[in-house]
Scaffold this active site. Structure first.
Site: not given
Ligand code: SF4
Length: 289
Positions: A12, A39, A71, A121, A123, A158, A216, A260
């Protein structure tokens, strides 16, 4: 054998930008990344190869500049890191910032915060470390075990599948009909696109290969989604994990990858499956003669 790629797969923008920032910074000065930038072991090995250090805690950093990963991190962690005299570079994904702001808004308006995600996690820790009272739920059982609150404010990690998130929000509303429930959808767009693409792909294929790191979260969720529609789903980290006996000569094989997973690994896996397809065809021909 026919091989098809999912419509949306792989890295992403949030992860790409974080890697680019780390590589650019490392050209100017020594850099320590706090936690796994992504990850994915292949990417981490490449970063280490460029001299970038990866440590879990600020106290382990031996460089003046440290980087917070895509994150994100709590305010508490940022302050603690800066108080050590470290120069903090933030690679927090803008969509993680959106989730933090949504949570702060709900708390500010007096809602009891509930985060749908994995408690340990990175995040989710970044979202919850500044809070005094909160709940983290991941299953129906977790929701059933919540204590009643007058007002629930819900967001999610997310990378959780939106269907599962909506289901848990529905259940919470049913479990607490007297409570006011406010839900802000913080599942990021790349996660939604990959989840939808995984559903489409798995319905068309005899076998699906999902490429991504062992730790991940979004890769594990893609494996689960594909498994709902296809009986033969395999999770690999690299082409080296593929096995010839997963594939038959006339299979339609789908390729999916987590947010990732770098393009180079996707290409390598696709090439390796193509090579297995050729071998399987030659083997079948030999058996026919
Ligand atoms: S929130 Fe996480 S998975 Fe979503 S775009 Fe951002 S880095 Fe990528």
């Amino acid at each position: 054998m026919k091989i098809i790629r999912a419509e949306h797969l792989g890295m992403c923008f949030g992860v790409r930008d974080a890697i680019a920032l780390a590589l650019e910074t490392a050209k100017q000065e020594p850099l320590t990344v706090l936690g796994d930038l992504v990850h994915n072991e292949t990417v981490l090995a490449e970063l280490r190869g460029k001299g970038i250090r990866i440590e879990q805690q600020p106290m382990e950093a031996k460089t003046r500049t440290v980087m917070i990963t895509a994150h994100g991190a709590s305010k508490r962690k940022m302050i603690e890191t800066r108080s050590r005299g470290l120069n903090v570079l933030e690679a927090t994904c803008p969509l993680v910032h959106v989730a933090h702001r949504s949570l702060a808004k709900l708390v500010g308006e007096g809602f009891h915060p509930v985060i749908i995600g994995k408690r340990d996690h990175v995040e989710v820790r970044g979202m919850t470390e500044d809070l005094v009272a909160f709940d983290v739920v991941l299953s129906e059982e977790d929701v059933m075990n919540l204590s009643a609150q007058a007002r629930f404010g819900i967001i999610s990690q997310t990378t959780q599948p939106i269907d599962k998130v909506r289901q848990l929000v529905r259940l919470l509303r049913e479990r607490f009909p007297q409570s006011e429930v406010c839900f802000i959808d913080t599942v990021c767009q790349p996660t939604k696109q990959r989840q939808n693409a995984a559903t489409d792909l798995a319905q068309k294929c005899d076998v699906v290969v999902v490429i991504g790191g062992a730790h991940s979260n979004n890769t594990h969720e893609l494996v689960k989604t594909c498994s709902r529609f296809c009986a033969r789903v395999h999770h690999v980290q690299t082409a080296g994990d593929l096995r010839a006996d997963w594939f038959c000569a006339d299979d339609i094989v789908g390729i999916m990858a987590g947010t990732s997973t770098p393009d180079s690994v996707i290409v390598a896996v696709e090439r390796a499956i193509t090579a297995l397809a050729v071998n399987n065809r030659e083997f079948s021909r030999a058996m026919d003669h």
